[in-house]
Design a protein around this motif. Structure first.
Motif, mmCIF file in Angstrom:
data_model
loop_
_atom_site.group_PDB
_atom_site.id
_atom_site.type_symbol
_atom_site.label_atom_id
_atom_site.label_comp_id
_atom_site.label_asym_id
_atom_site.label_seq_id
_atom_site.Cartn_x
_atom_site.Cartn_y
_atom_site.Cartn_z
ATOM 1 N N THR A 176 46.268 17.132 14.103
ATOM 2 C CA THR A 176 44.959 16.833 14.672
ATOM 3 C C THR A 176 44.133 16.026 13.666
ATOM 4 O O THR A 176 44.456 15.964 12.470
ATOM 5 N N ALA A 177 43.036 15.442 14.142
ATOM 6 C CA ALA A 177 42.146 14.687 13.254
ATOM 7 C C ALA A 177 41.600 15.592 12.153
ATOM 8 O O ALA A 177 41.481 15.170 10.989
ATOM 9 N N ALA A 178 41.286 16.826 12.482
ATOM 10 C CA ALA A 178 40.759 17.761 11.481
ATOM 11 C C ALA A 178 41.819 18.084 10.426
ATOM 12 O O ALA A 178 41.506 18.193 9.226
ATOM 13 N N GLU A 179 43.072 18.235 10.860
ATOM 14 C CA GLU A 179 44.154 18.519 9.904
ATOM 15 C C GLU A 179 44.378 17.341 8.970
ATOM 16 O O GLU A 179 44.584 17.519 7.761
ATOM 17 N N LEU A 180 44.315 16.129 9.508
ATOM 18 C CA LEU A 180 44.473 14.942 8.679
ATOM 19 C C LEU A 180 43.346 14.832 7.657
ATOM 20 O O LEU A 180 43.573 14.541 6.480
ATOM 21 N N GLU A 181 42.129 15.076 8.105
ATOM 22 C CA GLU A 181 40.976 14.984 7.210
ATOM 23 C C GLU A 181 41.065 16.008 6.087
ATOM 24 O O GLU A 181 40.764 15.715 4.927
ATOM 25 N N LYS A 182 41.489 17.214 6.427
ATOM 26 C CA LYS A 182 41.614 18.263 5.416
ATOM 27 C C LYS A 182 42.635 17.880 4.353
ATOM 28 O O LYS A 182 42.406 18.067 3.152
ATOM 29 N N ARG A 183 43.772 17.331 4.772
ATOM 30 C CA ARG A 183 44.795 16.930 3.815
ATOM 31 C C ARG A 183 44.324 15.774 2.939
ATOM 32 O O ARG A 183 44.623 15.715 1.748
ATOM 33 N N TYR B 47 53.637 15.752 1.445
ATOM 34 C CA TYR B 47 54.578 16.000 0.346
ATOM 35 C C TYR B 47 56.001 16.189 0.872
ATOM 36 O O TYR B 47 56.621 17.252 0.710
ATOM 37 N N VAL B 48 56.521 15.148 1.502
ATOM 38 C CA VAL B 48 57.876 15.166 2.050
ATOM 39 C C VAL B 48 58.628 13.928 1.569
ATOM 40 O O VAL B 48 58.053 13.011 0.973
ATOM 41 N N LEU B 49 59.956 13.917 1.827
ATOM 42 C CA LEU B 49 60.828 12.788 1.472
ATOM 43 C C LEU B 49 60.698 12.456 -0.009
ATOM 44 O O LEU B 49 60.946 13.316 -0.844
ATOM 45 N N ASP B 50 60.298 11.250 -0.378
ATOM 46 C CA ASP B 50 60.230 10.880 -1.791
ATOM 47 C C ASP B 50 59.106 11.594 -2.543
ATOM 48 O O ASP B 50 59.082 11.587 -3.782
ATOM 49 N N GLN B 51 58.172 12.232 -1.822
ATOM 50 C CA GLN B 51 57.078 12.966 -2.455
ATOM 51 C C GLN B 51 57.343 14.480 -2.505
ATOM 52 O O GLN B 51 56.492 15.251 -2.935
ATOM 53 N N PHE B 52 58.533 14.888 -2.080
ATOM 54 C CA PHE B 52 58.894 16.303 -2.037
ATOM 55 C C PHE B 52 59.164 16.832 -3.440
ATOM 56 O O PHE B 52 59.911 16.228 -4.218
ATOM 57 N N ALA C 115 41.515 15.211 1.823
ATOM 58 C CA ALA C 115 40.553 15.651 0.805
ATOM 59 C C ALA C 115 41.228 15.883 -0.540
ATOM 60 O O ALA C 115 40.551 16.006 -1.565
ATOM 61 N N SER C 116 42.554 15.935 -0.552
ATOM 62 C CA SER C 116 43.303 16.173 -1.791
ATOM 63 C C SER C 116 43.618 14.895 -2.559
ATOM 64 O O SER C 116 44.447 14.907 -3.464
ATOM 65 N N ARG C 117 42.969 13.784 -2.183
ATOM 66 C CA ARG C 117 43.146 12.505 -2.882
ATOM 67 C C ARG C 117 44.607 12.077 -2.900
ATOM 68 O O ARG C 117 45.240 11.946 -3.955
ATOM 69 N N LEU C 118 45.138 11.831 -1.739
ATOM 70 C CA LEU C 118 46.537 11.447 -1.593
ATOM 71 C C LEU C 118 46.769 10.028 -2.084
ATOM 72 O O LEU C 118 45.896 9.164 -1.974
ATOM 73 N N ASN C 119 47.975 9.787 -2.597
ATOM 74 C CA ASN C 119 48.345 8.411 -2.932
ATOM 75 C C ASN C 119 48.820 7.715 -1.645
ATOM 76 O O ASN C 119 48.998 8.365 -0.604
ATOM 77 N N PRO C 120 49.015 6.401 -1.685
ATOM 78 C CA PRO C 120 49.380 5.684 -0.451
ATOM 79 C C PRO C 120 50.646 6.210 0.213
ATOM 80 O O PRO C 120 50.714 6.310 1.450
ATOM 81 N N ALA C 121 51.667 6.559 -0.569
ATOM 82 C CA ALA C 121 52.906 7.079 0.017
ATOM 83 C C ALA C 121 52.663 8.415 0.698
ATOM 84 O O ALA C 121 53.178 8.680 1.800
ATOM 85 N N ALA D 39 50.841 7.889 3.968
ATOM 86 C CA ALA D 39 51.754 7.366 4.998
ATOM 87 C C ALA D 39 52.616 8.487 5.568
ATOM 88 O O ALA D 39 52.844 8.558 6.789
ATOM 89 N N HIS D 40 53.094 9.386 4.698
ATOM 90 C CA HIS D 40 53.885 10.528 5.176
ATOM 91 C C HIS D 40 53.031 11.450 6.037
ATOM 92 O O HIS D 40 53.517 12.002 7.039
ATOM 93 N N LEU D 41 51.775 11.645 5.650
ATOM 94 C CA LEU D 41 50.878 12.491 6.436
ATOM 95 C C LEU D 41 50.755 11.967 7.860
ATOM 96 O O LEU D 41 50.825 12.739 8.826
ATOM 97 N N GLN D 42 50.586 10.659 7.995
ATOM 98 C CA GLN D 42 50.449 10.073 9.325
ATOM 99 C C GLN D 42 51.755 10.160 10.121
ATOM 100 O O GLN D 42 51.734 10.422 11.323
ATOM 101 N N ARG D 43 52.895 9.925 9.445
ATOM 102 C CA ARG D 43 54.170 9.882 10.164
ATOM 103 C C ARG D 43 54.775 11.258 10.385
ATOM 104 O O ARG D 43 55.331 11.542 11.459
#
Length: 226
Positions: free
Chosen positions: A134-141, A161-166, A143-149, A152-156
């Motif tokens: 949901t939009a709220a779940e995306l916004e909450k995540r 923190y999956v795949l190369d960020q695991f 807030a942790s200052r994600l890097n671009p990768a 991108a994983h969050l959206q997909r």
């Protein structure tokens, strides 16, 4: 019955590592029971473990998710069983206590790429069962200052923190201040010194469900039989 589902690595019920984790956190996801915390000489174990307690002692493989419309828990269970039937066990060189920011966790010793490959397969092959974030779940995540990768994983994939960020870890505390952190680290080092976790085989994955109170319960543990 359950609001969300997750795929974790959990130690086999009755093993020393499983007993340690359930007692330390105060919740056994395999039996669905609370457990008494160990007496650690003045350390408030209940307080330092309050955040991770509801998940039980685990390492995340596919993060918690709501079921997608048109899918069922039985379908998810069947798909995970099929995946595990062809996936090979993973042997880590060991596990060790580590500082991850302001919390403590067990992390792999040495090369954990095979475990990363297994986790990526679960994230990708079972994604059809995951409802979009949901939009709220995306916004909450975010807030942790994600890097671009990670973004991108969050959206997909619904989680950053999956795949190369695991980075596999088994959380032992919440975020702590300096004094409780040092006390918890010393207490955990003492407790873990009696456990034999080198090498450490991962021979099964566990499907869990989250109840209305936010606690996770083991549904089934699937042997990696490939």
């Amino acid at each position: 019955m359950f609001t969300r589902y997750a795929i974790y690595y959990t130690p086999e019920l009755g093993t020393p590592l499983a007993d340690f984790g359930a007692g330390w956190l105060g919740w056994d996801s395999a039996t669905g029971a609370t457990c008494p915390h160990p007496d650690m000489g003045g350390l408030d174990v209940a307080a330092v473990t309050a955040t991770p307690r509801k998940y039980g002692f685990h390492g995340t493989i596919k993060p918690p998710f709501r079921l997608a419309e048109g899918t069922t828990a039985q379908g998810l269970s069947d798909a995970l069983a099929t995946l595990c039937a062809t996936a090979c066990p993973v042997v880590l060189d060991g596990l060790e206590l580590a500082r991850l920011g302001r919390f403590l966790a067990l992390v792999p010793v040495g090369d954990a790429s095979a475990l990363g490959t297994l986790a990526a397969r679960c994230v990708q092959d079972l994604d059809a069962f995951r409802a979009p974030a949901t939009a709220a779940e995306l916004e909450k995540r975010r807030a942790s200052r994600l890097n671009p990768a990670q973004d991108a994983h969050l959206q997909r994939w619904g989680y950053p923190y999956v795949l190369d960020q695991f980075r596999f870890h088994m959380t032992l505390t919440g975020r702590l201040g300096a004094e409780p952190f040092a006390h918890a680290e010393a207490a955990l080092a003492q407790r873990l010194s009696t456990l034999d976790v080198s090498p450490h085989p991962i021979t099964a994955l566990t499907l869990l469900g989250e109840d209305a109170d936010g606690r996770f319960h083991q549904i089934h543990r699937y042997e990696l039989a490939g």
